[in-house]
Design an enzyme around this catalytic site. Structure first.
Site, PDB file in Angstrom:
ATOM      1  CG  ASP A 281     -12.631 -34.413   0.203  1.00 53.38           C
ATOM      2  OD1 ASP A 281     -11.817 -35.312  -0.057  1.00 53.38           O
ATOM      3  OD2 ASP A 281     -13.275 -34.367   1.267  1.00 53.38           O
ATOM      4  CD  GLU A 282     -13.416 -31.184   3.705  1.00 53.08           C
ATOM      5  OE1 GLU A 282     -14.287 -30.523   4.274  1.00 53.08           O
ATOM      6  OE2 GLU A 282     -13.085 -32.337   4.083  1.00 53.08           O
ATOM      7  CB  VAL A 283      -6.208 -30.481  -0.917  1.00 50.04           C
ATOM      8  CG1 VAL A 283      -4.713 -30.713  -0.706  1.00 50.04           C
ATOM      9  CG2 VAL A 283      -6.865 -31.775  -1.357  1.00 50.04           C
TER      10      VAL A 283
ATOM     11  CG  HIS B 217      -9.496 -35.776   3.915  1.00 47.70           C
ATOM     12  ND1 HIS B 217     -10.304 -35.674   5.026  1.00 47.70           N
ATOM     13  CD2 HIS B 217      -9.904 -34.801   3.057  1.00 47.70           C
ATOM     14  CE1 HIS B 217     -11.179 -34.684   4.848  1.00 47.70           C
ATOM     15  NE2 HIS B 217     -10.940 -34.121   3.655  1.00 47.70           N
TER      16      HIS B 217
END
Length: 503
Positions: free
Chosen positions: A313-315, A250
């Site tokens: 998160d969400e890597v 992100h």
């Protein structure tokens, strides 16, 4: 008669006359936090009652005061006393939030072991207020409330990175959160679409990457003065701000401003879309660790609270080995600033330090073993399951605002769940709290934000506060309806879900 949200541990109606609010005087302690609390309480009760409530001279008491269900004499007439009482202290994590409110015709006495408990007592008194109606003056019914929350961490996460919400909007959110006894505001300050906090050591982050938002919407950022003022505003309402710099994914706003963070040295283009998981930092680049130390150092220096949130998160474009090294580095960077670490639950896929708070969110892709291993190692969890407390989820499939990737979240979904059952094998002392979240990809105005928060935020607040066996879905809906006049008075938009009889 009583419509308190969250439902308190104990509420007993008195048999005496109510306390008349006209001309009432609030008396608090001698310290600056207590005096600020008294001034804030006077403003809150004046607004709720529609008659002036003022502050008087200080009055300090730290002794024990017995609790009874009958009449209680107050030393001075027509007073509301906010009193520290060390006899209420316990060894529980929620001790500072424990409070007692006693209302008789002669006065109101609110007692707590610490100032946070007095903030919560004031929120209770405000909900007990009955404004003037016909010939009946503004008053508070005779009652004794003895109360303490289930969890110490009761939060709301607000994304101001996808679309920017400035200080005035955040103040209104803080007003709502404090009225329902939440005590953390988690600000998601950075993402692919924008960088929203002044970072003096890296000025291009705001010079360049604060200007973008979703779909070409205006950007913006909090100056350090605005951030300071917002923290003071929050503290005056019993709330601590927890800021988040989301890394190592992100990060397009960061790489758009500083090309040195990319392997090819070239800055990325601005991003205004909704997709996630495409951006990442690279741990072996010489520029990466100095960048992280600069931005977290600046944020730590500006932050009053104990915690910085590192995201995590969400890597999706990173191998497990590099991600594990990043988690270790980020923990060291934050700890070196003197702050504590919070992270989204993907961080537990690495071996997080036991003192790192882990925030569970993604109910669609749960890998239980890393979370259970972390809990067994002493890690504590904040429960934010997307299918219950992500308040940007649509109420219904055809709702104009929000998303639906975690499912539809109606009012009942936000209320009828148990944090002890959110993740198999994680319960009891492993859970430090509950936190709702609202993401702003589809939200651009305060009315839209409030429409998604209300009435689900009070539901989550009751989950975080009230013991599981004391929750009552039917009773909650009846109490909720009685809060409408206050929302309408304050101009708070809300969704009239068909799950409640509003008239």
């Amino acid at each position: 008669m009583f419509s308190l949200i969250p439902q308190p541990l104990s509420l007993q109606a008195g048999d005496g006359a109510p306390f008349a609010l006209a001309g009432a005087v609030i008396r608090g302690g001698a310290t600056e936090p207590e005096q600020r609390l008294a001034r804030r309480a006077a403003q809150t009760l004046t607004r709720a009652a529609g008659v002036a409530v003022s502050t008087g001279s200080t009055s300090v008491s730290t002794g024990s005061t017995s609790v009874s269900t009958g009449s209680t004499s107050v030393s001075a007439g027509s007073t509301i006393e906010l009193r520290l009482d060390l006899a209420l202290a316990t060894d529980r994590p929620t001790s500072d939030d424990r409070y007692v409110v006693e209302v008789t015709a002669d006065g109101i006495v609110a007692r707590a072991a610490a100032v946070p408990g007095l903030h919560l007592a004031v929120a209770t008194i405000a909900q007990l207020v009955r404004p003037a109606s016909g010939e009946t003056p503004a008053h508070v019914p005779a009652v004794v409330v003895e109360d303490e929350p289930r969890y110490a961490w009761r939060g709301l996460s607000v994304d101001i990175a996808r679309n920017f919400f400035g200080p005035e909007s955040l103040q209104r959110v803080l007003d709502l959160a404090s009225s329902y006894k939440l005590n953390r505001l988690h600000l998601h300050l950075t993402d692919d679409q924008g960088w929203r906090i002044d970072t003096p050591s890296r000025p291009l982050l705001t010079d360049i990457s604060s200007k973008t938002a979703m779909n070409g919407n205006p950007g913006g950022f909090l100056t350090l003065d605005e951030y300071e003022e917002l923290q003071v505003y929050a503290e005056d309402r019993g709330i601590v701000i927890v800021p988040e710099i989301d890394v190592p994914g992100h990060v397009n706003a960061a790489t758009h401003a500083y090309g040195e963070l990319m392997p090819d040295g070239r800055a990325t283009d601005a991003y205004e879309g909704m997709e996630v998981g495409f951006s990442k930092l690279s741990i072996d680049l010489p520029a990466t660790e100095p960048f992280l130390r600069d931005v977290f150092g600046d944020l730590a220096a500006a932050t009053h609270g104990d915690y910085l949130h590192i995201g995590g998160d969400e890597v999706k474009q990173m191998q497990d080995g590099e991600f594990g090294r990043f988690v270790d580095l980020l923990e060291r960077v934050v700890l070196d600033t003197g702050k504590k670490v919070a992270a989204w639950h993907e961080a537990a896929h690495a071996q997080v330090r036991p003192e790192t708070l882990v925030q569970f969110w993604d109910t669609n892709h749960v890998q239980l073993e890393p979370l259970q291993r972390a809990a067994a190692n002493g890690t504590r969890f904040i429960m934010s399951p997307g299918n219950h407390v992500y308040l940007d989820m649509k109420y219904t499939a055809d709702y104009a605002l929000g998303q639906d990737w975690a499912g539809l979240v109606e009012l009942s979904d936000a209320y009828v769940w148990n944090p002890d059952e959110a993740v198999e094998g994680i319960s009891g002392d492993s859970i430090v709290g509950v936190e709702a979240a609202v993401w702003t990809e589809t939200l651009t105005t305060l009315d839209e934000l409030n429409d998604m928060l209300m009435p689900r935020l009070p539901a989550v607040a009751e989950v975080a506060w009230t013991p599981q066996d004391a929750k009552d879905w039917g009773g909650f809906r009846e109490r909720l309806v009685r809060h409408i006049p206050g929302w309408e008075r304050d101009g708070v938009a809300f969704h009239r879900t068909p799950q409640v009889t509003w008239e």
